[in-house]
Design a protein around this motif. Structure first.
Motif, mmCIF file in Angstrom:
data_model
loop_
_atom_site.group_PDB
_atom_site.id
_atom_site.type_symbol
_atom_site.label_atom_id
_atom_site.label_comp_id
_atom_site.label_asym_id
_atom_site.label_seq_id
_atom_site.Cartn_x
_atom_site.Cartn_y
_atom_site.Cartn_z
ATOM 1 N N CYS A 72 0.696 -1.251 0.052
ATOM 2 C CA CYS A 72 -0.098 -0.134 0.216
ATOM 3 C C CYS A 72 0.876 1.227 -0.018
ATOM 4 C CB CYS A 72 -0.850 -0.232 1.154
ATOM 5 S SG CYS A 72 -2.139 1.447 1.462
ATOM 6 N N ALA A 73 2.075 1.340 0.871
ATOM 7 C CA ALA A 73 2.844 2.329 0.851
ATOM 8 C C ALA A 73 3.401 2.608 -0.386
ATOM 9 C CB ALA A 73 3.996 2.344 1.989
ATOM 10 N N ILE A 74 4.178 1.797 -1.056
ATOM 11 C CA ILE A 74 4.503 1.716 -2.518
ATOM 12 C C ILE A 74 3.712 2.395 -3.410
ATOM 13 C CG2 ILE A 74 5.496 0.298 -4.258
ATOM 14 C CD1 ILE A 74 6.603 -1.443 -2.209
ATOM 15 N N ARG A 75 2.478 1.822 -3.563
ATOM 16 C CA ARG A 75 1.551 2.323 -4.360
ATOM 17 C C ARG A 75 1.249 3.799 -4.144
ATOM 18 N NH1 ARG A 75 -1.100 -2.959 -3.948
ATOM 19 N NH2 ARG A 75 -0.881 -4.093 -5.878
ATOM 20 N N SER A 76 1.018 4.304 -2.975
ATOM 21 C CA SER A 76 0.846 5.535 -2.370
ATOM 22 C C SER A 76 1.883 6.343 -2.722
ATOM 23 C CB SER A 76 0.632 5.813 -0.885
ATOM 24 O OG SER A 76 -0.637 5.084 -0.579
ATOM 25 N N CYS A 77 2.983 5.824 -2.636
ATOM 26 C CA CYS A 77 4.111 6.962 -3.295
ATOM 27 C C CYS A 77 4.333 6.937 -4.619
ATOM 28 C CB CYS A 77 5.489 6.323 -2.578
ATOM 29 S SG CYS A 77 5.608 6.092 -0.723
ATOM 30 N N ARG A 78 3.883 5.993 -5.200
ATOM 31 C CA ARG A 78 3.613 6.396 -6.748
ATOM 32 C C ARG A 78 2.844 7.112 -7.412
ATOM 33 N NH1 ARG A 78 2.515 7.503 -11.092
ATOM 34 N NH2 ARG A 78 2.645 6.288 -13.226
ATOM 35 N N ALA A 79 1.852 7.387 -6.679
ATOM 36 C CA ALA A 79 0.901 8.408 -6.802
ATOM 37 C C ALA A 79 1.334 9.912 -6.600
ATOM 38 C CB ALA A 79 -0.552 8.036 -5.999
ATOM 39 N N CYS A 80 2.454 9.720 -5.572
ATOM 40 C CA CYS A 80 2.818 11.224 -5.161
ATOM 41 C C CYS A 80 4.022 11.586 -5.895
ATOM 42 C CB CYS A 80 3.180 11.050 -3.821
ATOM 43 S SG CYS A 80 1.725 10.949 -2.683
ATOM 44 N N GLU A 81 4.660 10.638 -6.715
ATOM 45 C CA GLU A 81 5.675 11.038 -7.469
ATOM 46 C C GLU A 81 5.289 11.874 -8.620
ATOM 47 O OE1 GLU A 81 9.048 11.040 -6.996
ATOM 48 O OE2 GLU A 81 9.206 9.341 -5.519
ATOM 49 N N ASP A 82 6.386 12.873 -9.030
ATOM 50 C CA ASP A 82 6.078 13.679 -10.305
ATOM 51 C C ASP A 82 6.981 13.538 -11.297
ATOM 52 O OD1 ASP A 82 8.039 15.072 -9.014
ATOM 53 O OD2 ASP A 82 6.668 16.605 -8.335
ATOM 54 N N GLY A 83 8.338 12.891 -10.962
ATOM 55 C CA GLY A 83 9.268 12.495 -12.064
ATOM 56 C C GLY A 83 9.041 11.276 -12.763
ATOM 57 N N GLU A 84 9.422 11.228 -14.135
ATOM 58 C CA GLU A 84 9.126 10.135 -14.815
ATOM 59 C C GLU A 84 9.845 8.792 -14.482
ATOM 60 O OE1 GLU A 84 6.662 9.633 -16.721
ATOM 61 O OE2 GLU A 84 5.964 11.823 -16.109
ATOM 62 N N LEU A 85 11.200 9.114 -14.300
ATOM 63 C CA LEU A 85 12.083 7.790 -13.750
ATOM 64 C C LEU A 85 11.506 7.536 -12.573
ATOM 65 C CD1 LEU A 85 14.347 6.286 -14.532
ATOM 66 C CD2 LEU A 85 16.083 8.205 -13.556
ATOM 67 N N ALA A 86 11.329 8.215 -11.867
ATOM 68 C CA ALA A 86 10.893 7.675 -10.248
ATOM 69 C C ALA A 86 9.562 6.828 -10.408
ATOM 70 C CB ALA A 86 10.553 8.879 -9.062
ATOM 71 N N LYS A 87 8.585 7.346 -11.267
ATOM 72 C CA LYS A 87 7.365 6.941 -11.486
ATOM 73 C C LYS A 87 7.658 5.294 -12.189
ATOM 74 C CE LYS A 87 4.256 10.848 -12.292
ATOM 75 N NZ LYS A 87 3.596 11.451 -13.213
ATOM 76 N N SER A 88 8.640 5.444 -13.307
ATOM 77 C CA SER A 88 8.849 4.205 -14.013
ATOM 78 C C SER A 88 9.337 3.080 -12.946
ATOM 79 C CB SER A 88 9.790 4.593 -14.943
ATOM 80 O OG SER A 88 10.308 3.261 -15.576
#
Length: 322
Positions: A72-88
């Motif tokens: 759940c924490a990983i998914r939540s962090c994915r939603a908060c990231e704005d950098g494309e590399l971090a999202k990937s």
């Protein structure tokens, strides 16, 4: 049924006539009452084989399925990231643990050293074998049956793989009750190697502890495969602080310390760590850590030990009560 030594050694007859101060009454196949000096003591029997079976199962499950709070924490962090590399990177991490869940395969190739925590009820009698060997046999079977990598060497300097991932690192606590709570937390060493302990004098104060924790995470950088989970132990002795830090990693990362002072400190430190910008896998971003848990103990007037145990995003642990 395994009875006390006085009975097994033939010192007491069936009707306890020879020693009326001790009387045995079996209640169930796994429970007996002992009447000693007019006090009734209830003992629940748990066999070594039961412990082995649970450890075997938890070794496999912990390696194949991340805890829900971590996912759940990983998914939540994915939603908060704005950098494309971090999202990937986070997308790949999510895809990886979803495949592991679906296909029942290890989440990571480093299936870790088996850290086994046992909270043993003081009203439990362990029968039919050695507790340590029961745990090691469970690890041995689990790592073989689950096709998990064997990563333990028999000597720290001369090396030599043991071939079955034993021995386990065993942590025991005696607690009230008649159950054994078993937690298996496989620990990879990419993150373990980034951990640290420091023996502070009290004059270092809270700021010294804060700076040490941030310094440890910053020095770790990308090595522990962030986003990481940070376990912190404060107090006790040199060894107890390290134990507390590892124990803190077994706590859900969406929980907080029961003391509001330390709960606020957990939140503050997590925010500071995520402002470091290390990011997922060290490529930069808002998510350097998923969670930070603190555990504490009283300590000596002359000291203030602090340990930091770093864990990767694959912070694995499974628990079962016997």
């Amino acid at each position: 049924m395994s009875l006390p030594d006085e009975v097994r050694m033939g010192k007491i007859g069936k009707d306890c006539a020879e020693a009326p101060f001790l009387k045995i009454q079996q209640e169930t196949p796994f429970t007996y009452h002992i009447k000693r000096n007019m006090r009734i003591i209830t003992m629940r029997e748990i066999t070594a084989d039961q412990i082995t079976e649970v450890v075997e199962r938890l070794c496999i499950e912990a390696n194949e399925h991340l805890p829900e709070d971590v996912k759940c924490a990983i998914r939540s962090c994915r939603a908060c990231e704005d950098g494309e590399l971090a999202k990937s990177v986070l997308d790949s991490i999510i895809e990886n643990f979803e495949i592991a869940d679906r296909e029942n395969v290890p989440v990571c190739q480093d299936t870790g050293m088996a850290c086994v925590f046992l909270e043993i009820g003081q009203d439990v009698h362990i029968a039919g074998g050695s507790l340590t060997e029961a745990v090691n046999e469970g690890v041995r079977r689990g790592y073989e049956k689950g096709y998990l990598r064997k990563s333990v060497v028999r000597d720290p300097v001369r090396r030599g793989n043991t071939g079955d991932n034993t021995p386990a690192m065993l942590y025991t606590e005696i607690v009230p009750g008649e159950h054994i709570t078993v937690t298996v937390g496989p620990k990879g060493f990419g993150s373990e190697n980034m951990s640290a302990v420091r023996m502070f004098k009290p004059s270092a104060g809270l700021q010294g502890i804060k700076d040490f924790i941030i310094e440890t995470v910053e020095n770790a950088g990308p090595n522990p495969c962030p986003p990481m989970v940070v376990g912190v132990g404060i107090g006790g002795t040199f060894d107890k602080a390290a134990f507390l830090a590892k124990k803190a990693l077994m706590r859900p990362i969406d929980s907080f310390h029961k003391d509001p002072f330390y709960a606020d400190l957990e939140k503050e430190l997590l925010e500071r760590i995520n402002r470091l910008g290390i990011g997922p896998q060290g490529f930069g971003g808002r998510t350097t850590a998923l969670g930070l848990n603190i555990e504490t103990l009283p300590t000596h007037i002359a000291g203030m030990p602090c340990a930091v145990n770093i864990s990767c995003h694959v912070t694995r642990h499974k628990t079962e009560v016997i």
